[in-house]
Design a protein around this motif. Structure first.
Motif, PDB file in Angstrom:
ATOM      1  N   MET A   5       0.897  -1.131   0.025  1.00 58.14           N
ATOM      2  CA  MET A   5      -0.122  -0.032  -0.030  1.00 58.14           C
ATOM      3  C   MET A   5       0.940   1.202  -0.074  1.00 58.14           C
ATOM      4  N   LYS A   6       0.681   2.093  -0.864  1.00 49.76           N
ATOM      5  CA  LYS A   6       1.479   3.469  -0.909  1.00 49.76           C
ATOM      6  C   LYS A   6       0.463   4.685  -1.000  1.00 49.76           C
ATOM      7  N   ILE A   7       1.125   5.697  -0.471  1.00 52.63           N
ATOM      8  CA  ILE A   7       0.441   6.982  -0.422  1.00 52.63           C
ATOM      9  C   ILE A   7       0.782   7.623  -1.838  1.00 52.63           C
ATOM     10  N   VAL A   8      -0.026   8.258  -2.655  1.00 53.65           N
ATOM     11  CA  VAL A   8       0.129   8.910  -4.019  1.00 53.65           C
ATOM     12  C   VAL A   8       0.305  10.276  -3.795  1.00 53.65           C
ATOM     13  N   ARG A   9      -0.758  10.601  -2.988  1.00 50.93           N
ATOM     14  CA  ARG A   9      -0.939  12.201  -2.852  1.00 50.93           C
ATOM     15  C   ARG A   9      -1.814  12.573  -1.753  1.00 50.93           C
ATOM     16  N   ARG A  10      -1.469  13.720  -1.303  1.00 49.68           N
ATOM     17  CA  ARG A  10      -2.455  14.423  -0.462  1.00 49.68           C
ATOM     18  C   ARG A  10      -3.392  15.161  -1.290  1.00 49.68           C
ATOM     19  N   LEU A  11      -4.694  15.093  -0.766  1.00 48.00           N
ATOM     20  CA  LEU A  11      -6.127  15.642  -0.962  1.00 48.00           C
ATOM     21  C   LEU A  11      -6.110  16.913  -0.227  1.00 48.00           C
ATOM     22  N   GLY A  12      -6.168  18.163  -0.770  1.00 48.30           N
ATOM     23  CA  GLY A  12      -6.150  19.389  -0.027  1.00 48.30           C
ATOM     24  C   GLY A  12      -4.822  20.000   0.476  1.00 48.30           C
ATOM     25  N   ALA A  13      -5.342  21.098   1.277  1.00 50.15           N
ATOM     26  CA  ALA A  13      -4.286  21.625   2.001  1.00 50.15           C
ATOM     27  C   ALA A  13      -3.368  20.883   3.019  1.00 50.15           C
ATOM     28  N   THR A  14      -2.139  21.265   3.378  1.00 47.48           N
ATOM     29  CA  THR A  14      -1.423  20.467   4.653  1.00 47.48           C
ATOM     30  C   THR A  14      -2.063  20.803   5.657  1.00 47.48           C
ATOM     31  N   PRO A  15      -1.766  20.026   6.749  1.00 49.46           N
ATOM     32  CA  PRO A  15      -2.210  20.296   8.356  1.00 49.46           C
ATOM     33  C   PRO A  15      -1.674  21.863   8.539  1.00 49.46           C
ATOM     34  N   ARG A  16      -0.436  22.134   7.981  1.00 47.14           N
ATOM     35  CA  ARG A  16       0.368  23.503   8.465  1.00 47.14           C
ATOM     36  C   ARG A  16      -0.489  24.531   7.590  1.00 47.14           C
ATOM     37  N   GLU A  17      -0.892  24.391   6.389  1.00 48.33           N
ATOM     38  CA  GLU A  17      -1.725  25.434   5.734  1.00 48.33           C
ATOM     39  C   GLU A  17      -3.168  25.670   6.488  1.00 48.33           C
ATOM     40  N   ARG A  18      -3.580  24.778   7.129  1.00 46.51           N
ATOM     41  CA  ARG A  18      -4.942  24.859   7.760  1.00 46.51           C
ATOM     42  C   ARG A  18      -4.776  25.440   9.067  1.00 46.51           C
ATOM     43  N   GLY A  19      -3.385  25.553   9.476  1.00 46.34           N
ATOM     44  CA  GLY A  19      -3.166  26.440  10.806  1.00 46.34           C
ATOM     45  C   GLY A  19      -2.685  25.519  11.962  1.00 46.34           C
ATOM     46  N   SER A  20      -2.548  24.218  11.644  1.00 47.80           N
ATOM     47  CA  SER A  20      -1.858  23.218  12.698  1.00 47.80           C
ATOM     48  C   SER A  20      -0.350  23.138  12.726  1.00 47.80           C
ATOM     49  N   ALA A  21       0.278  24.219  13.265  1.00 45.92           N
ATOM     50  CA  ALA A  21       1.502  24.282  13.516  1.00 45.92           C
ATOM     51  C   ALA A  21       2.159  23.503  14.640  1.00 45.92           C
ATOM     52  N   SER A  22       1.314  22.958  15.661  1.00 52.73           N
ATOM     53  CA  SER A  22       1.791  22.096  16.631  1.00 52.73           C
ATOM     54  C   SER A  22       1.742  20.677  16.234  1.00 52.73           C
ATOM     55  N   GLY A  23       1.214  20.291  15.323  1.00 53.53           N
ATOM     56  CA  GLY A  23       0.932  18.720  15.045  1.00 53.53           C
ATOM     57  C   GLY A  23       0.109  17.878  15.790  1.00 53.53           C
ATOM     58  N   GLN A  24      -0.780  18.577  16.636  1.00 55.00           N
ATOM     59  CA  GLN A  24      -1.384  17.967  17.398  1.00 55.00           C
ATOM     60  C   GLN A  24      -2.941  17.863  16.879  1.00 55.00           C
ATOM     61  N   THR A  25      -3.355  18.448  15.755  1.00 53.99           N
ATOM     62  CA  THR A  25      -4.583  18.675  15.356  1.00 53.99           C
ATOM     63  C   THR A  25      -4.262  18.430  13.665  1.00 53.99           C
ATOM     64  N   CYS A  26      -4.332  17.394  13.140  1.00 51.87           N
ATOM     65  CA  CYS A  26      -3.872  17.062  11.691  1.00 51.87           C
ATOM     66  C   CYS A  26      -4.685  16.209  10.825  1.00 51.87           C
ATOM     67  N   PRO A  27      -5.966  16.315  10.924  1.00 48.79           N
ATOM     68  CA  PRO A  27      -6.597  15.575   9.935  1.00 48.79           C
ATOM     69  C   PRO A  27      -6.287  15.513   8.546  1.00 48.79           C
ATOM     70  N   ASP A  28      -6.383  14.686   7.896  1.00 50.01           N
ATOM     71  CA  ASP A  28      -5.803  14.590   6.490  1.00 50.01           C
ATOM     72  C   ASP A  28      -6.432  13.658   5.867  1.00 50.01           C
ATOM     73  N   ILE A  29      -6.359  13.755   4.320  1.00 46.21           N
ATOM     74  CA  ILE A  29      -6.866  12.881   3.247  1.00 46.21           C
ATOM     75  C   ILE A  29      -5.990  12.466   2.433  1.00 46.21           C
ATOM     76  N   PHE A  30      -5.773  11.078   2.092  1.00 44.60           N
ATOM     77  CA  PHE A  30      -4.441  10.886   1.142  1.00 44.60           C
ATOM     78  C   PHE A  30      -5.260   9.826   0.188  1.00 44.60           C
ATOM     79  N   GLU A  31      -4.692   9.944  -1.279  1.00 42.81           N
ATOM     80  CA  GLU A  31      -5.224   9.040  -2.338  1.00 42.81           C
ATOM     81  C   GLU A  31      -4.098   8.007  -2.283  1.00 42.81           C
ATOM     82  N   LEU A  32      -4.507   6.823  -2.234  1.00 36.81           N
ATOM     83  CA  LEU A  32      -3.592   5.516  -2.436  1.00 36.81           C
ATOM     84  C   LEU A  32      -3.362   4.945  -3.922  1.00 36.81           C
TER      85      LEU A  32
END
Length: 78
Positions: free
Chosen positions: A1-28
């Motif tokens: 199983m391999k991640i091909v790409r992220r969908l949408g903005a990175t957590p940092r771009e959405r304001g998560s500088a701490s790494g504590q709130t990092c919801p994310d979506i990836f296409e496999l």
């Protein structure tokens, strides 16, 4: 199983500088999607609609509205 790409903005771009709130979506590589979200299985499992089901190995996760809306442009139509 391999991640091909992220969908949408990175957590940092959405304001998560701490790494504590990092919801994310990836296409496999097989076309499926992987989601990082908050596990709310215990809270919502008994509240699923009658026509919905969850296998024992599946979890119900929540991502922020912003995460999904910012990923919308990257989600393929088919």
């Amino acid at each position: 199983m391999k991640i091909v790409r992220r969908l949408g903005a990175t957590p940092r771009e959405r304001g998560s500088a701490s790494g504590q709130t990092c919801p994310d979506i990836f296409e496999l590589e097989d076309g499926d999607f992987a989601v990082i979200g908050t596990d709310v299985t215990e809270e919502l499992d008994g509240k699923l609609p009658p026509d919905a089901g969850r296998a024992e190995y599946e979890r119900i996760v929540v991502i922020t509205r912003e995460t999904l809306l910012r990923a919308k442009r990257d989600i393929p139509d088919s």
